[in-house]
Design a protein around this motif. Structure first.
Motif: not given
Length: 209
Positions: A112-127
């Protein structure tokens, strides 16, 4: 610790099974994943004090907790754990305390990595056999956004730039893993590594990886 020329300057903490080393926003603490021989070699999140070298254990469950990521305020950590069967995302105060669910679904979610404002999280999801980049709100309201264009190639280790304008990640679409950058939330991506690369990390002003 190493300088910009790769020269070793010193060490932090005692010898151990460390992974996922992440500096806090103020540079004073370091979040890590550490294997615990006393708990069947399961993984836990620890925070090291960069000046004193002391270590504070943040998680102590019998499941694996790993891949910590700092919230922009430096007060909270996000991490992955398989409490509920899948690797979901949780958050907890960086000083320790109660755990809360950040993102839960029927997919494994890691790095996971957080956006600068902390309102979003970006991650890798298995497909299936691959991973896709997913952007989700941290508030629990709103729908996740899939940033990966297709399912043919695995896009892993996503990282949001400190200015919130870009996402870096690695993909094997060229035949070997290379690092790419792409505007956030969408736009044409471009390859930035040559001869192989993975696990990108941004510098503080988003000018380097």
């Amino acid at each position: 610790w190493v300088d910009r020329k790769g020269r070793e300057l010193g060490t932090l903490g005692e010898v151990g099974g460390y992974e996922d080393v992440r500096l806090s926003p103020d540079g004073q603490r370091v979040a890590v994943t550490r294997r615990d021989p006393a708990h069947g070699q399961n993984e836990d999140v620890w925070v090291l004090d960069a000046s004193r070298g002391t270590a504070t254990r943040i998680t102590a469950e019998r499941t694996d907790e790993f891949a910590p990521a700092w919230f922009p305020d430096g007060e909270r950590l996000a991490y992955s754990s398989d409490h509920a069967g899948f690797y979901d995302l949780y958050e907890r105060p960086a000083s320790g305390g109660a755990e809360t669910v950040l993102v839960r679904s029927k997919q494994d979610k890691v790095v996971a990595t957080l956006s600068p404002d902390g309102k979003s999280v970006l991650y890798a999801a298995s497909e299936g056999a691959n991973y896709a980049r997913i952007l989700s709100p941290t508030s629990g309201s709103g729908e996740p956004v899939r940033l990966s264009e297709g399912a043919r190639f695995s896009e892993e280790h996503p990282a949001i730039s400190p200015d919130g304008r870009w996402t870096a990640f690695d993909s094997g679409e060229s035949g070997r893993r290379e690092v790419y950058v792409q505007p956030l939330p969408s736009g044409p991506k471009r390859q930035v590594s040559i001869g192989g690369g993975q696990t990108p990390v941004w510098n503080r002003d988003a000018t380097e990886l």
